[in-house]
Scaffold this motif. Structure first.
Motif, PDB file in Angstrom:
ATOM      1  N   TYR A 341       0.833  -1.200   0.000  1.00  0.00           N
ATOM      2  CA  TYR A 341       0.000   0.000   0.000  1.00  0.00           C
ATOM      3  C   TYR A 341       0.872   1.258   0.000  1.00  0.00           C
ATOM      4  O   TYR A 341       0.621   2.207  -0.730  1.00  0.00           O
ATOM      5  CB  TYR A 341      -0.940   0.005   1.207  1.00  0.00           C
ATOM      6  CG  TYR A 341      -2.042  -1.017   1.104  1.00  0.00           C
ATOM      7  CD1 TYR A 341      -3.122  -0.835   0.237  1.00  0.00           C
ATOM      8  CD2 TYR A 341      -2.002  -2.180   1.861  1.00  0.00           C
ATOM      9  CE1 TYR A 341      -4.128  -1.775   0.123  1.00  0.00           C
ATOM     10  CE2 TYR A 341      -2.997  -3.131   1.766  1.00  0.00           C
ATOM     11  CZ  TYR A 341      -4.059  -2.926   0.893  1.00  0.00           C
ATOM     12  OH  TYR A 341      -5.046  -3.870   0.785  1.00  0.00           O
ATOM     13  N   PHE A 342       1.901   1.254   0.857  1.00  0.00           N
ATOM     14  CA  PHE A 342       2.761   2.437   0.957  1.00  0.00           C
ATOM     15  C   PHE A 342       4.135   1.985   1.461  1.00  0.00           C
ATOM     16  O   PHE A 342       4.433   2.059   2.638  1.00  0.00           O
ATOM     17  CB  PHE A 342       2.129   3.462   1.903  1.00  0.00           C
ATOM     18  CG  PHE A 342       2.762   4.831   1.852  1.00  0.00           C
ATOM     19  CD1 PHE A 342       3.604   5.202   0.816  1.00  0.00           C
ATOM     20  CD2 PHE A 342       2.501   5.755   2.847  1.00  0.00           C
ATOM     21  CE1 PHE A 342       4.190   6.461   0.770  1.00  0.00           C
ATOM     22  CE2 PHE A 342       3.069   7.027   2.815  1.00  0.00           C
ATOM     23  CZ  PHE A 342       3.911   7.376   1.779  1.00  0.00           C
ATOM     24  N   ASP A 343       4.951   1.482   0.556  1.00  0.00           N
ATOM     25  CA  ASP A 343       6.298   1.011   0.873  1.00  0.00           C
ATOM     26  C   ASP A 343       7.325   1.946   0.241  1.00  0.00           C
ATOM     27  O   ASP A 343       7.129   2.416  -0.888  1.00  0.00           O
ATOM     28  CB  ASP A 343       6.533  -0.402   0.348  1.00  0.00           C
ATOM     29  CG  ASP A 343       5.666  -1.438   1.061  1.00  0.00           C
ATOM     30  OD1 ASP A 343       4.966  -1.046   2.010  1.00  0.00           O
ATOM     31  OD2 ASP A 343       5.696  -2.609   0.662  1.00  0.00           O
ATOM     32  N   THR A 722       8.750   6.056  20.779  1.00  0.00           N
ATOM     33  CA  THR A 722       9.766   7.067  20.498  1.00  0.00           C
ATOM     34  C   THR A 722       9.595   7.695  19.113  1.00  0.00           C
ATOM     35  O   THR A 722      10.315   8.625  18.764  1.00  0.00           O
ATOM     36  CB  THR A 722      11.167   6.459  20.598  1.00  0.00           C
ATOM     37  OG1 THR A 722      11.273   5.373  19.661  1.00  0.00           O
ATOM     38  CG2 THR A 722      11.427   5.929  22.004  1.00  0.00           C
ATOM     39  N   GLY A 723       8.660   7.185  18.312  1.00  0.00           N
ATOM     40  CA  GLY A 723       8.446   7.745  16.980  1.00  0.00           C
ATOM     41  C   GLY A 723       7.226   7.126  16.331  1.00  0.00           C
ATOM     42  O   GLY A 723       6.638   6.167  16.851  1.00  0.00           O
ATOM     43  N   GLY A 724       6.832   7.678  15.182  1.00  0.00           N
ATOM     44  CA  GLY A 724       5.665   7.137  14.509  1.00  0.00           C
ATOM     45  C   GLY A 724       5.438   7.763  13.145  1.00  0.00           C
ATOM     46  O   GLY A 724       6.099   8.748  12.766  1.00  0.00           O
ATOM     47  N   TYR A 725       4.510   7.170  12.381  1.00  0.00           N
ATOM     48  CA  TYR A 725       4.050   7.701  11.108  1.00  0.00           C
ATOM     49  C   TYR A 725       2.522   7.710  11.132  1.00  0.00           C
ATOM     50  O   TYR A 725       1.889   6.825  11.714  1.00  0.00           O
ATOM     51  CB  TYR A 725       4.530   6.845   9.937  1.00  0.00           C
ATOM     52  CG  TYR A 725       6.016   6.919   9.687  1.00  0.00           C
ATOM     53  CD1 TYR A 725       6.599   8.037   9.107  1.00  0.00           C
ATOM     54  CD2 TYR A 725       6.843   5.845  10.013  1.00  0.00           C
ATOM     55  CE1 TYR A 725       7.958   8.108   8.872  1.00  0.00           C
ATOM     56  CE2 TYR A 725       8.215   5.896   9.779  1.00  0.00           C
ATOM     57  CZ  TYR A 725       8.763   7.025   9.210  1.00  0.00           C
ATOM     58  OH  TYR A 725      10.107   7.084   8.981  1.00  0.00           O
ATOM     59  N   ASN A 726       1.934   8.694  10.430  1.00  0.00           N
ATOM     60  CA  ASN A 726       0.492   8.866  10.480  1.00  0.00           C
ATOM     61  C   ASN A 726      -0.062   9.074   9.074  1.00  0.00           C
ATOM     62  O   ASN A 726       0.049  10.158   8.508  1.00  0.00           O
ATOM     63  CB  ASN A 726       0.137  10.072  11.368  1.00  0.00           C
ATOM     64  CG  ASN A 726      -1.357  10.240  11.528  1.00  0.00           C
ATOM     65  OD1 ASN A 726      -2.050   9.296  11.895  1.00  0.00           O
ATOM     66  ND2 ASN A 726      -1.859  11.433  11.251  1.00  0.00           N
ATOM     67  N   PHE A 727      -0.652   7.998   8.485  1.00  0.00           N
ATOM     68  CA  PHE A 727      -1.318   8.070   7.176  1.00  0.00           C
ATOM     69  C   PHE A 727      -2.626   7.283   7.266  1.00  0.00           C
ATOM     70  O   PHE A 727      -2.761   6.204   6.680  1.00  0.00           O
ATOM     71  CB  PHE A 727      -0.421   7.502   6.083  1.00  0.00           C
ATOM     72  CG  PHE A 727       0.844   8.286   5.861  1.00  0.00           C
ATOM     73  CD1 PHE A 727       0.836   9.444   5.100  1.00  0.00           C
ATOM     74  CD2 PHE A 727       2.034   7.881   6.446  1.00  0.00           C
ATOM     75  CE1 PHE A 727       1.998  10.183   4.908  1.00  0.00           C
ATOM     76  CE2 PHE A 727       3.187   8.606   6.268  1.00  0.00           C
ATOM     77  CZ  PHE A 727       3.178   9.765   5.500  1.00  0.00           C
ATOM     78  N   PRO A 728      -3.622   7.808   8.005  1.00  0.00           N
ATOM     79  CA  PRO A 728      -4.842   7.037   8.292  1.00  0.00           C
ATOM     80  C   PRO A 728      -5.913   7.151   7.215  1.00  0.00           C
ATOM     81  O   PRO A 728      -7.074   7.449   7.501  1.00  0.00           O
ATOM     82  CB  PRO A 728      -5.305   7.675   9.597  1.00  0.00           C
ATOM     83  CG  PRO A 728      -4.902   9.112   9.464  1.00  0.00           C
ATOM     84  CD  PRO A 728      -3.620   9.110   8.678  1.00  0.00           C
ATOM     85  N   VAL A 729      -5.544   6.929   5.957  1.00  0.00           N
ATOM     86  CA  VAL A 729      -6.511   6.988   4.858  1.00  0.00           C
ATOM     87  C   VAL A 729      -6.392   5.703   4.036  1.00  0.00           C
ATOM     88  O   VAL A 729      -5.319   5.084   3.980  1.00  0.00           O
ATOM     89  CB  VAL A 729      -6.271   8.227   3.966  1.00  0.00           C
ATOM     90  CG1 VAL A 729      -6.541   9.507   4.729  1.00  0.00           C
ATOM     91  CG2 VAL A 729      -4.854   8.225   3.415  1.00  0.00           C
ATOM     92  N   PRO A 730      -7.475   5.259   3.399  1.00  0.00           N
ATOM     93  CA  PRO A 730      -7.457   3.979   2.675  1.00  0.00           C
ATOM     94  C   PRO A 730      -6.361   3.874   1.622  1.00  0.00           C
ATOM     95  O   PRO A 730      -5.772   2.809   1.445  1.00  0.00           O
ATOM     96  CB  PRO A 730      -8.850   3.918   2.053  1.00  0.00           C
ATOM     97  CG  PRO A 730      -9.713   4.732   2.968  1.00  0.00           C
ATOM     98  CD  PRO A 730      -8.838   5.853   3.426  1.00  0.00           C
ATOM     99  N   ALA A 731      -6.062   4.958   0.919  1.00  0.00           N
ATOM    100  CA  ALA A 731      -5.075   4.889  -0.151  1.00  0.00           C
ATOM    101  C   ALA A 731      -3.699   4.484   0.361  1.00  0.00           C
ATOM    102  O   ALA A 731      -2.870   3.949  -0.380  1.00  0.00           O
ATOM    103  CB  ALA A 731      -4.980   6.239  -0.859  1.00  0.00           C
ATOM    104  N   PHE A 732      -3.452   4.727   1.640  1.00  0.00           N
ATOM    105  CA  PHE A 732      -2.168   4.382   2.241  1.00  0.00           C
ATOM    106  C   PHE A 732      -2.306   3.275   3.272  1.00  0.00           C
ATOM    107  O   PHE A 732      -1.481   3.132   4.168  1.00  0.00           O
ATOM    108  CB  PHE A 732      -1.537   5.625   2.872  1.00  0.00           C
ATOM    109  CG  PHE A 732      -1.248   6.714   1.877  1.00  0.00           C
ATOM    110  CD1 PHE A 732      -0.071   6.713   1.150  1.00  0.00           C
ATOM    111  CD2 PHE A 732      -2.176   7.707   1.626  1.00  0.00           C
ATOM    112  CE1 PHE A 732       0.195   7.695   0.215  1.00  0.00           C
ATOM    113  CE2 PHE A 732      -1.928   8.695   0.683  1.00  0.00           C
ATOM    114  CZ  PHE A 732      -0.739   8.694  -0.028  1.00  0.00           C
ATOM    115  N   GLY A 733      -3.372   2.478   3.135  1.00  0.00           N
ATOM    116  CA  GLY A 733      -3.549   1.322   4.007  1.00  0.00           C
ATOM    117  C   GLY A 733      -4.055   1.651   5.391  1.00  0.00           C
ATOM    118  O   GLY A 733      -3.900   0.848   6.310  1.00  0.00           O
ATOM    119  N   ASN A 734      -4.674   2.827   5.554  1.00  0.00           N
ATOM    120  CA  ASN A 734      -5.151   3.250   6.887  1.00  0.00           C
ATOM    121  C   ASN A 734      -4.056   3.067   7.924  1.00  0.00           C
ATOM    122  O   ASN A 734      -4.241   2.466   8.982  1.00  0.00           O
ATOM    123  CB  ASN A 734      -6.391   2.450   7.300  1.00  0.00           C
ATOM    124  CG  ASN A 734      -7.624   2.924   6.561  1.00  0.00           C
ATOM    125  OD1 ASN A 734      -7.665   4.037   6.056  1.00  0.00           O
ATOM    126  ND2 ASN A 734      -8.628   2.065   6.483  1.00  0.00           N
TER     127      ASN A 734
END
Length: 754
Positions: A341-343, A722-734
């Motif tokens: 989805y988002f690699d 200690t860190g994170g990523y935030n792409f909570p939409v279907p196009a990026f796999g929620n």
């Protein structure tokens, strides 16, 4: 355990109350060996925070110093251990890596380790500035001390120290042969080996070397690939040659190298799987990422330092250094799922050449340093966003070349025996040139050399020059040799740059780059060694005015994750720090530190469509990243990696066992209140308050040749992010991904010294 801010405040009050009776307790004898290890003046620590040897308590800068002995007795493995005992400081392993550093001091730092971005906290190894955070999680071996300086240090240091500086200082070689061999065994099949030694070749020539191999199984598993996850496989080495033909001349040639072949850390999904609803994995260290597992980091450099004592009052110094590094691997799986989805596979590389010249002087009542600094560096890379939902791959590549020129001076005058005044100034000019390319290709996977994009999003080259004059002033008044107060004004400058992720098709102004940011800090503090050194107590209160703050924001737009780097506005940071140690008995010492931060955005210009009734602000960021409406959302934004409260309480004891040697025990409770990982609060990623308990027991033989220790860290097995990523939409796999710090670990160490 401490579960609320109210309880934490009660604990701080209790610490202050408990310290009062300690004024009357017997003094704990100074450890002469520990003092000698870092230099001492009548038993007090000597540092080089202002590029000259001074007693720590005489330096009008809020700072924390820990020597090799202290770090060894606490079982500190790498530079991130400093966070436990240093107030208002964040030093953590960055998201998705094993050896990239995230550093914040007093709310100022850099979370995004992308090439071309400048850190807000300067890292120095033997006065050599480390320009990139990759490979900067330095393992602690063969060192003399680590100094953490809080607040802008712009009049003295190489670059970009608007938040503070961390100095990693190795020791000079001895005049007698020395050798150390250390073995470590721990949980998760940890096996480490460290060797170091030095020997004189002639009366004027000495050589030394250190080697370390660190190996550990992963804290979790990649359940898709059947591989361990978040492991460690690192080799590090250093060699130095020192030549001292006379008492007036000294030269050191040093080289270091790090090989990190640890597996990729792809993080833990906090949201259910997509499109099939599967619950998040129970083990916070496990992942379902399918991008791959291989990682590869190489960093290293060589430096030549020369000193000439031209007279009893004047010393000339030159520091020449070259460093380079590269990061390769299978990449980061932003969706944390087997599907693409988002690699993002990618690589980074960088190199830097720096030259610093100093004139240090120490006359009867006037001391100081005058110098010049030059840096020529290039940071480059490429990442390929594989977007499975759209059937395309979006490579982004580019480079930033930086040439920096600076002149600085810092002078202190003893007006009287009690009143000391200091003034510093620095002029910096940074010439930056960037090239950025971003395009869309059909298909999933890294495009081949003959592939043709169907859409070019960004393709430009641009350059800008950023310059700034930054002053510093301080006044110190010594009520007694053991107690002084100081007031200081200091300003730091971090130059602007270009966003390597910028999508010019959506945000055309990305070609213009972003502007510099400045931090101006006002500080009042005191330093004391009271009651015949039974109580060491240092404190400071400060306010920082943060202008032109650079913030990276990434939002999904169509088939892209669009990046904005804006000078979002201004903020103010208020805070206080108190740290010290006190003798409880002749064998027991209490150590403590506490930091408080109140960081607030005064205005924050955000690009987007305003809510009903909101209006575009009259003066958007200059230059704006996008053409359109900017609204002030300062009441909706927070500081990242900036806990309101931080600190620790510890007990250390030294027991002489006569002919049986000596036993040292250390117990530490460190605490941090809730933190946000981004400027926008994200409940799924934000980390609540937590406490960590560490225990160590170390036995040293009577002849000091053998040392055996047991070290337990995070003994209550706290899971904290200690860190994170935030792409909570279907196009990026929620996708909402978190990265967790190490769980409970226990390690047995054995060391032979000769």
């Amino acid at each position: 355990m401490i579960n609320s801010d109210a309880q934490r405040r009660a604990l701080l009050v209790g610490i202050a109350a408990a310290a009062m009776p300690l004024f009357a307790v017997p003094a704990l004898a100074q450890d002469d060996n520990a003092a000698a290890a870092i230099g001492a003046d009548n038993g007090e620590i000597v540092v080089t925070a202002r590029r000259r040897a001074e007693r720590e308590q005489d330096v009008p800068i809020a700072m924390t110093v820990q020597n090799a002995e202290q770090l060894d007795l606490r079982g500190a493995a790498d530079i991130t251990a400093i966070q436990r005992t240093t107030p208002n400081t964040t030093l953590q392993v960055s998201r998705g890596t094993n050896s990239t550093l995230t550093a914040f001091i007093r709310g100022v730092g850099q979370q995004d380790p992308l090439w071309g971005f400048e850190p807000g906290v300067g890292l120095y190894v033997d006065d050599v500035y480390i320009a990139r955070p990759q490979g900067a999680v330095l393992d602690i071996f063969d060192i003399e001390r680590i100094e953490v300086l809080r607040g802008p240090q712009g009049t003295l240091y190489g670059r970009n120290t608007i938040g503070g500086a961390v100095k990693y200082v190795t020791r000079r070689l001895g005049s007698e042969p020395e050798f150390k061999a250390r073995a470590e065994l721990g949980t998760y099949k940890e096996i480490n080996a460290i060797l170091s030694g030095s020997t004189p070749v002639t009366d004027t020539l000495r050589v030394g070397a250190a080697f370390a191999h660190y190996s550990r199984d992963g804290y979790g598993d990649n359940l898709t690939l059947g591989r361990e996850h978040a492991n460690k496989d690192v080799i590090a080495g250093r060699i130095s040659i020192e030549f001292e033909p006379s008492s007036k001349l000294f030269f050191r040639l040093a080289a270091d190298k790090l090989w990190d072949d640890s597996n990729i850390n792809n993080g833990h999904r906090e949201t259910p799987g997509f499109p099939v609803a599967t619950p998040p994995l129970a083990d916070k260290y496990d992942t379902l990422a399918g991008i791959g597992y291989k990682g590869r980091v190489r960093t290293g450099g060589v430096s030549l330092t020369g000193e000439w004592k031209a007279s009893d009052a004047i010393t000339l110094k030159s520091i020449t250094a070259y460093r380079e590094g590269s990061t390769h691997g299978d990449g980061i799986d932003f969706d944390g799922l087997p599907s693409q989805y988002f690699d993002i596979p990618g690589f980074y590389k960088d190199d830097q050449l720096s030259q610093e010249l100093q004139v240090q002087f120490n006359f009867d009542r006037v001391q100081g340093v005058v110098g010049a600094y030059y840096l020529d560096g290039t940071a480059a890379g490429e990442f390929d966003a594989i977007l499975g939902a759209f059937g395309i791959t979006q490579p982004t590549s580019g480079s930033v070349k930086t040439k920096s020129y600076a002149a600085f001076a810092d002078v202190s005058v003893d007006v009287t025996d009690k009143l000391l005044l200091s003034a510093g100034a620095r002029y910096t000019s940074d010439d930056k040139t960037a090239q950025v390319f971003k395009a869309n290709y059909f298909g999933l996977g890294v495009p081949g050399p003959t592939a043709v994009p169907f859409q070019i999003l960004t393709d430009y080259a641009n350059g800008r020059i950023f310059s700034k004059f930054t002053p510093r002033f301080s006044a110190t008044y010594k009520f007694t040799p053991a107690f002084n107060i100081y007031a200081s004004y200091s300003q730091g400058f971090k130059s602007g740059g270009f966003d390597m992720r910028g999508d010019a098709s959506v945000t055309p102004a990305t070609r213009l780059g972003y502007d510099p940011e400045t931090v101006t800090t006002y500080e009042i503090g005191f330093k004391s060694n009271l009651f015949d050194r039974r109580l060491k107590l240092n404190g400071a209160i400060f306010q920082s005015d943060y202008k032109g703050q650079q913030v990276t924001t990434q939002v999904p737009v169509g088939n892209s994750a669009v990046s904005f780097v804006d000078n979002v506005g201004n903020s103010r940071i208020r805070g206080a720090e108190l740290e010290g140690s006190a003798a409880v008995t002749d064998w027991l010492r209490a150590n403590f530190a506490v930091g408080y931060l109140d960081a607030k955005f005064l205005n924050y210009a955000s690009f987007g469509v305003g809510a009903s009734g909101s209006a575009c602000i009259a003066n958007p960021p200059s230059p704006p990243s996008a053409i359109g409406c900017y609204i002030d959302v300062s009441d909706q934004r927070v500081f990242q990696n900036t806990p309101e409260w931080s600190g620790f309480v510890g007990l250390s004891s030294h027991h002489g066992l006569g002919s049986g040697g000596a036993l040292d025990l250390n117990a530490n409770l460190s605490f941090r209140s809730a933190v946000h990982l981004f400027e926008t609060p994200i409940p799924a990623l934000d980390q609540g308050s937590y406490q960590l308990v560490d225990l160590s027991a170390v036995w040293t033989s009577p002849d000091d040749h053998w040392r055996i220790g047991v070290h337990g860290r995070n003994l209550f097995d706290k899971r904290y992010k200690t860190g994170g990523y935030n792409f909570p939409v279907p196009a990026f796999g929620n996708s909402v991904i978190s990265f967790y710090a190490p769980p409970r670990t226990v390690k047995l160490t054995a060391e032979f010294r000769y």
